[in-house]
Design an enzyme around this catalytic site. Structure first.
Site, short mmCIF file in Angstrom:
data_model
loop_
_atom_site.label_atom_id
_atom_site.label_comp_id
_atom_site.label_asym_id
_atom_site.label_seq_id
_atom_site.Cartn_x
_atom_site.Cartn_y
_atom_site.Cartn_z
N HIS A 120 0.83 -1.21 0.00
CA HIS A 120 0.00 0.00 0.00
C HIS A 120 0.86 1.26 0.00
O HIS A 120 0.65 2.17 -0.80
CB HIS A 120 -0.91 -0.01 1.22
N GLU A 121 1.83 1.31 0.91
CA GLU A 121 2.65 2.51 1.02
C GLU A 121 3.45 2.77 -0.25
O GLU A 121 3.55 3.90 -0.73
CB GLU A 121 3.58 2.42 2.23
N HIS B 278 1.61 4.43 -3.14
CA HIS B 278 1.52 5.90 -3.09
C HIS B 278 2.62 6.53 -3.94
O HIS B 278 2.40 7.55 -4.61
CB HIS B 278 1.64 6.40 -1.65
#
Length: 597
Positions: A403-404, A407
């Site tokens: 997820h990170e 970004h």
């Protein structure tokens, strides 16, 4: 020192770029698409306003002024098209960046005045390989007034004021001079300065008025979230650790994960990633990084720290490698120390800080512009989670790590490598949704598409950290486009977008099947391959600070570019099933699909 007379603690910023000359050029009825409220420094609140983009897609494409030329230059073509389409002088258009992808050539330009660019008056143009324009997004503006283009406040004074207001330090990245349009249609001249505070995890651009010293706006490079490392197809440590031999993809990482082509290491540091808690973790033996995780020991024990750092290093490199295969390459603004002459700006590998002391129960990823590097500049901070005793480590849950890192992909590819183009509440919410969707994509092992839950391990809760599982069932997950009308937080909005993408994924896999080699072989026709191609392709097509309808249109156009529109009806039906059909706007649902679908 510059003075601020009666500076309010709550600063309202307006970046209103319009093709109108009224006192308030933009309606504020749907603020998620144009605003974002952030708190920086010691309680200072900034309400940022970003110009709404107009966005058009053109299917098989339309001609542009230089279309008759053989092999026209990308920069010249982009400037000529924008000037013609908007009826403005080419002297007011500045080429920012561009790259050539598999299905399109992408150009990113800025509006300018007296040679000074506007911060958010930007445009993106995509050309297919038949030299026709297939997509155009713009937030270019007309103005009621504009400040002088020569600053009257020295940059040193602006830096001092920015440090004071943001509660951080200037990080030595070269400042710039840019115009910023306020909501009344006037443009101010600003010094743009990067400020960081490693203790608080702050990393922003501050827009300081070059004539009055006022702080008008910020760009926040940090995307914060709570996610939960192991084989990339696993989510949580209870699924079991494995010893993997040579997992690097040498097409994406030609010198492996521990060399930039010149310097080699024996630690968790390489061309794409440096992962550490204080210092990178060394090899446990010749060519080995084997540190068993002990669930009975606290996460801060040295063995568990090493296990977490190695896992983070593995996952971030793996995301680098498979996203490279699908188009997040050097020229498309990815993260590498050495770009090997393949375009883009180098010296910007991801820096992962495990068990970072800046917080708990969270994680974040800062995405500055393409080419920035150094400690805590392109960074992912992973915190301990304190819902259990002992606490649990976010670097040991793959969905958090993926997820990170996503970004970084979405912030770089939207807007041409600036890191500035997912800043509104709605666009930031989609950033969270894309990140959840990518985490889910990595964990599928077959054509089955079960409900998906985020963040189970760190919370010790099978329901995870979202309000609903991601599901094709409207009973299990009732979120629709119209749900955003009652939401005001980016992670909540992100759930709406991620659930739509879950439904798109399910539809594509249902129609085309599943490939078990999708991460290293993007040339197949299976649904999970199609999904990730459209995911990555659409990012460069969509406008700066997109809305959900604009992002949907970019997916439809991406399918037209790569697959000749073969999946258009399937995509429309999946989006419309959650209210994002033809006519969906201002968070009002539409279940209509185009004629013929």
């Amino acid at each position: 020192m510059i003075g601020f007379d009666n500076l309010l603690k709550s600063v309202s910023l307006a970046i209103a770029y319009a093709y109108a000359t009224s006192a308030s050029p933009f309606p504020n009825n749907v603020k998620y698409a144009t605003h974002h409220v952030r708190e920086v420094g010691k309680g200072l609140q900034i309400e940022s306003f970003y110009p709404p983009s107009t966005y058009e897609t053109f299917g098989v494409g339309i001609e542009h002024p230089l279309a008759k030329r053989d092999n026209p230059d990308l920069e010249e073509s982009a400037i000529a098209f924008v000037g013609s389409r908007l009826g403005i002088s080419k002297s007011t258009i500045t080429f920012k960046s561009g790259f050539i992808g598999e299905t399109a050539r992408h150009a990113f330009v800025k509006q300018s005045h007296d040679g000074v660019p506007f911060a958010n008056a930007v445009a993106n143009i995509a050309f297919n390989h038949e030299n026709r324009v297939i997509a155009f997004g713009t937030s270019f503006v007309k103005l009621t007034s504009i400040a002088p283009s020569q600053p009257s406040i020295p940059i040193a004074d602006a830096i001092t004021k920015a440090e004071e207001l943001i509660d951080g330090k200037y990080n030595d990245h070269p400042p710039s001079l840019e115009f910023l349009v306020l909501q009344d249609g006037s443009a101010v001249l600003t010094h743009v300065i990067q400020i960081q505070n490693d203790k608080t995890g702050t990393w922003v651009e501050a827009f300081i008025d070059a004539h009055t010293g006022q702080l008008h706006s910020i760009t926040d490079f940090v995307n914060k979230f709570s996610y939960l490392v192991l084989p990339i197809t696993s989510e949580v440590p209870t699924e079991g650790f494995q010893v993997l031999d040579n997992p690097q993809d040498t097409l994406a990482s030609p010198f492996g994960w521990h060399s930039d082509g010149t310097t080699s290491t024996t630690t968790t540091a390489g061309n794409n990633v440096i992962a550490s808690k204080g210092a990178p973790t060394p090899q446990s033996g010749p060519g080995e990084f084997i540190y068993p995780w002990d669930p009975t020991a606290p996460p801060t024990s040295q063995g568990n720290v090493n296990a977490a750092v190695v896992n983070a290093f593995y996952v971030v490199n793996t995301v680098h490698d498979f996203s490279y295969r699908y188009g997040f390459t050097e020229s498309a603004f990815n993260f590498q120390a050495n770009n090997f002459g393949n375009g883009g700006r180098a010296n910007d590998r991801v820096i992962v800080s495990v068990q970072n002391a800046a917080g708990t129960n969270n994680a974040d990823f800062a995405t500055p512009p393409d080419g920035q590097s150094g400690s805590m500049r392109v960074s992912s901070q992973l915190f301990l989670w304190t819902f259990t005793s002992p606490p649990r480590d976010g670097a040991l849950e793959n969905d958090i790590l993926v997820h990170e890192n996503t970004h970084g992909i979405t912030n770089r590819m939207t807007g041409g490598g600036t890191g500035r183009c997912l800043q509104t509440t709605e666009a930031g919410g989609m950033g969270e949704g894309w990140s959840d969707a990518m985490a889910e994509w990595t964990e599928h092992k077959s054509s089955d598409v079960p409900d998906y839950v985020m963040g189970q391990f760190v919370t010790n809760n099978p329901a995870g950290i979202r309000t609903h599982p991601y599901s094709t069932s409207p009973t299990v997950n009732p979120l629709r486009y119209s749900s955003i009308a009652t939401l005001n937080e980016v992670h909540d909005i992100g759930e709406v977008w991620a659930n739509m993408l879950h439904n798109v994924y399910a539809a594509l896999v249902g129609a085309h099947g599943f490939s078990t080699t999708a991460r290293t072989n993007p040339g197949g026709t299976e649904g999970n391959i199609v999904f990730l191609h459209l995911f990555i392709d659409a990012l460069a097509l969509q406008p700066c600070n997109p809305t959900l309808p604009a992002a949907r249109d970019a997916w439809i156009q991406a399918d037209a570019n790569r697959y000749g529109g073969a999946n258009a009806c399937l995509l429309w039906q999946a989006f419309a099933s959650r209210g994002l059909g033809v006519g969906a706007a201002s968070h009002r649902d539409s279940t209509t699909v185009p004629d013929g679908c």
